[in-house]
Scaffold this active site. Structure first.
Site, PDB file in Angstrom:
ATOM      1  N   GLU A 161      14.866  19.619  94.588  1.00 46.28           N
ATOM      2  CA  GLU A 161      16.139  19.792  93.632  1.00 46.28           C
ATOM      3  C   GLU A 161      16.904  18.418  93.423  1.00 46.28           C
ATOM      4  OE1 GLU A 161      14.950  21.923  96.042  1.00 46.28           O
ATOM      5  OE2 GLU A 161      14.703  23.810  94.922  1.00 46.28           O
ATOM      6  N   HIS A 214      20.244  32.842 101.062  1.00 47.26           N
ATOM      7  CA  HIS A 214      20.004  33.246  99.601  1.00 47.26           C
ATOM      8  C   HIS A 214      20.849  34.114  98.872  1.00 47.26           C
ATOM      9  CE1 HIS A 214      15.928  31.494 100.744  1.00 47.26           C
ATOM     10  NE2 HIS A 214      15.722  31.528  99.471  1.00 47.26           N
TER      11      HIS A 214
END
Lengths: 461, 360
Positions: A194, A263
């Protein structure tokens, strides 16, 4: 004893699916591990394997049936020696309940509605959509995909990159079909890096390309946040206006279902804190399409916060050639006179349901869908507050330093004299997201909490 | 030792012709394989004099910046490039129009090499409206799209991923340009460097990674921060060729840059150049540099100075007289004096600039 074969849940957020195909017929012998059927969700086609051994006694849901709920009985498996009559008996019995125990959440919404006169709280027209515009149904997922495809057709400098966006067709199928239409040059699978690919995207944007960087979830974008803030947001200012970054960072944000603390976080307030960024958080399919197209055209870095739970939801959207919504403009979803409900993203789900229940109780709620967090359309909120004198904000994020906090600050600063009650906020609880079903439900806001807050600010019991 | 490694050793040995900047400064290439170009470029008179003037401009400019900092006219952080001039000048001589440069916070030299106006650079250092970023960027943050200079970045290692994005844009547009991403030995341990290496090689992006190894990441020596100190081999696990270059010799820099740029331009993907160099000053103006000895610095200055090397060669070859070189020096000093004058007299930005350039 015949065994029930139930419709399986194939992802954390799946509620129903299509029984695409039976691979076994009634009377066939089945051993554990055999593929017996194919099930289509809105994300993928999955094979269903048998867990037990026996003979397929009766198929209860024909192939091709859509909208089969999770845990619905789809077939009966007979053990050795059992005959078809046992299957018939089993078929008529109710499916085993496998639901989590109900949480001890405040349940105001369940309270007996007060008999009330009908109130004026109605769906409002969208000023961006002229009366008579043809409409069609679209899921949020399709709207996002269509927005990207339309903008990629329009401008060769637009490309999309991220994990699993190309050959896999998107981890959540948002980029479905884009590789086929635009090819590997413009639809790019990245390694799981990322920080690196966010930086690469910003560099490409500085050179004039218009990247759409998909994060599989914004939880993973914390690894990339330095490039989003230090490289993308600040360069225009640091260069005295010479060089900016026309880039969109998008992906699911906030809680999905049962995926635990790492998450399940809403980053709206994190990015909204930063000058040099625009932050968009759509709710409906129309928001998603119109605002994503605007974000891709915007010459600034735009954070586009989607929600996995909303992806499969269907809304009416304008069926027109080029539907673009302005960034920075809120939408009044319902008009009302007693209280202003301000929400955005998935918070709108609770808010709209609460507004319906409130109407039945005789309380007229005006619902504002912010659509954009930064720049914040405070003027639309203030105009409503001057009418209602009461504000409740609704969001899933943590309460501390939240977008709600900012709205409350600005409202008291600019409309103090119009307020008839303290501003209340309904938010996620101030805890990391728990995994257990009952605790997760408690950690998120609910319709009852919204109604309780409205009752408190309207001083109704 | 395998046959291939032996061959590479031999190849490296044949290249040890430079004067060197110390134990690690010999030009040698490993991983490139087909590399047969000389380690040192044969400079013409024009090239020597061009390099001399460009390096001298950076040297004098930085000395003046240090002086203005001491007078309180430059604030915040100020990282001087003195000692490292041959790196950026050699690369500038090798690049083509359209090739981009991006670097970290020690960026003044890169801007001057990319032909940015010294007045604009110095006025940015003093935070004035005529600065390249209107006074809003400062020493570490200057840019010029027109001159293909993409900053000036204050976060160690960020420019490596960003520079990889510049390379990506070149490949996307098929424009034949190459991006040069400069970073230090300190940054070479950042994780995003390796994320970038992976993508650049995977997608064959035209990026030259220029590691300016000045031997200290702030106050920590390479030996104390890095498990392996041959930084040219940091791309080995991705299959990126790399070479160590005598970064104090502008001819070695040019020769290596030619090889690297040609490799990238021909579609073979990225290339790593470890420029072994030295900074004479501290990490920033506030660094007394007590982590190294005065002798170490003095030895570099007297034996390996990049500008003195050119000066000596030019005089030895009778390509210029002392007088000629003095004239260049005078010219450069005048340019720097003019930029310092401008940077002190130019007004601060208008207060209305506080709220401009945040969004387009």
């Amino acid at each position: 004893m015949p065994i029930d074969i139930l419709m399986p849940a194939l992802s954390p957020t799946m509620e129903e699916g299509k029984l695409a195909k039976w691979l076994k017929a009634e009377g066939d012998t089945v051993t554990a591990g055999d593929v017996i059927a194919e099930i289509e969700t809105d994300k993928a086609t999955m094979e269903v394997e048998a867990v037990d051994e026996g003979v397929l006694g009766k198929i209860l849901v024909a192939e091709g049936t859509e909208g089969v709920k999770v845990n619905e009985k789809i077939a009966i498996l007979l053990a050795e020696g059992e005959d078809a009559s046992a299957a018939d008996a089993a078929a008529s019995a109710p499916a085993a309940k496998a639901e989590a125990p109900a949480p001890a959440a405040p349940a105001a919404s369940a309270a007996a509605p007060v008999a009330a006169a009908p109130v004026a709280s109605e769906p409002a027209e969208d000023p961006e959509v002229p009366a008579g515009t043809p409409m069609k149904a679209s899921t949020v997922r399709e709207a996002l995909r269509d927005a990207m495809a339309e903008e990629m057709r329009r401008d060769g400098d637009v490309f999309v990159m991220g994990e699993e966006v190309a050959e896999y067709q998107g981890a959540y199928k948002i980029t479905q079909g884009l590789l086929d239409e635009f090819g590997a040059k413009r639809v790019i699978d990245t390694p799981i890096t990322e920080h690196g690919f966010a930086g690469l995207g910003v560099g490409a944007a500085m050179a004039g390309l218009k990247p759409i960087v998909e994060f599989m979830t914004f939880n993973f974008a914390m690894q990339a946040i330095d490039h989003i803030i230090n490289s993308a947001a600040k360069t225009l200012y640091m260069s005295g206006g010479q060089m900016g970054a026309p880039i969109v960072f998008r992906g699911p944000n906030g809680a999905a279902a049962r995926v635990g603390a790492q998450h399940s976080q809403d980053y709206a307030s994190w990015y909204a804190h930063i000058p040099g960024l625009k932050v968009v958080q759509p709710w409906s399919a129309a928001d998603a399409k119109g605002l994503l197209k605007a974000a891709i055209r915007d010459p600034n870095p735009v954070i586009f916060l989607e929600n996995e739970i909303l992806y499969g939801q269907s809304f009416e959207i304008p069926d027109v050639e080029d539907f673009v919504l302005p960034i920075g403009k809120a939408k009044i979803e319902r008009t009302g006179s007693d209280v202003t409900l301000v929400s955005w993203g998935i918070g709108m789900t609770y808010t709209m349901k609460a507004a319906d229940e409130l109407a039945a109780m005789g309380i007229s709620a005006e619902v504002i869908n912010l659509r954009t967090i930064r720049p914040l359309d405070i003027d639309t909120v203030l105009a409503s507050v001057r009418k209602t004198g009461r504000v409740v904000t609704v969001e899933e994020a943590y309460p501390m330093c939240s977008v709600s906090s900012e709205i409350a600050y600005q409202v008291q600063e600019k409309a103090f004299d119009y307020l008839d009650a303290p501003i209340l906020r309904v938010t996620g609880k101030d805890v990391p997201m728990p995994y257990a079903a009952n605790l997760e439900k408690l950690a998120l806001p609910n319709v009852g909490e919204v109604i309780d807050a409205v009752k408190a600010v309207t001083y109704t019991a | 030792m395998g046959k291939r490694q032996l061959e590479m050793r031999e190849m490296a040995a044949t290249k040890r012709t430079s004067s060197g900047a110390g134990a690690k400064a010999d030009s040698r290439s490993r991983g490139a394989g087909d590399n047969s170009a000389p380690a040192i470029a044969d400079f013409s008179k024009e090239q020597e004099l061009h390099a001399y003037r460009e390096m001298l401009l950076i040297r004098r400019f930085e000395e003046k910046a240090g002086q203005l900092y001491g007078m309180g006219l430059i604030g915040g952080f100020c990282h001087l490039y003195i000692g490292q001039e041959a790196v950026v000048v050699g690369m500038q001589m090798a690049k083509k129009d359209g090739d981009q440069m991006i670097t970290g916070y020690r960026d003044h030299g890169h801007m001057l090499a990319m032909d940015l106006d010294p007045k604009g650079v110095m006025a940015e250092l003093t935070g004035r409206r005529g600065g390249l970023s209107k006074g809003k960027g400062g020493s570490m943050h200057m840019f010029s799209k027109e001159k293909h200079f993409y900053g000036g970045h204050g976060i160690v290692g960020a420019q490596v991923a960003l520079g990889t994005g510049l390379g990506f844009s070149n490949k996307y547009r098929e424009n034949g340009n190459v991006a040069m991403a400069f970073f230090g030995d300190g940054a070479s341990n950042q994780g995003q460097v390796y994320e970038s290496f992976n993508m650049a090689q995977l997608w064959k992006l035209p990026v030259v990674y220029v590691i300016e190894n000045n031997k200290y990441g702030m106050g920590t020596s390479v030996e104390r921060s890095s498990a392996t100190t041959d930084l040219s081999q940091r791309g080995a696990s991705f299959g990126i060729p790399g070479e160590q270059v005598d970064g104090m010799d502008v001819r070695a820099v040019l020769a290596a840059s030619d090889r690297a740029l040609e490799h990238c331009r021909s579609g073979k993907g990225p290339y790593i150049l470890e420029m072994v160099t030295y900074r004479y000053r501290g990490h920033s103006m506030s660094d007394p540099a007590k982590y190294r000895s005065k002798d170490e610095v003095q030895k570099m200055r007297t034996e390996h100075d990049p500008i003195e090397q050119v000066r000596k060669r030019v005089l030895d070859a009778n390509w210029a007289t002392e007088e000629d070189l003095k004239a260049i020096d005078k010219d450069v000093r005048a340019l720097v004096a003019e930029s310092a004058e401008f940077a002190q007299n130019d007004p601060e930005p208008d207060v209305s600039e506080l709220y401009t350039d945040i969004l387009l």
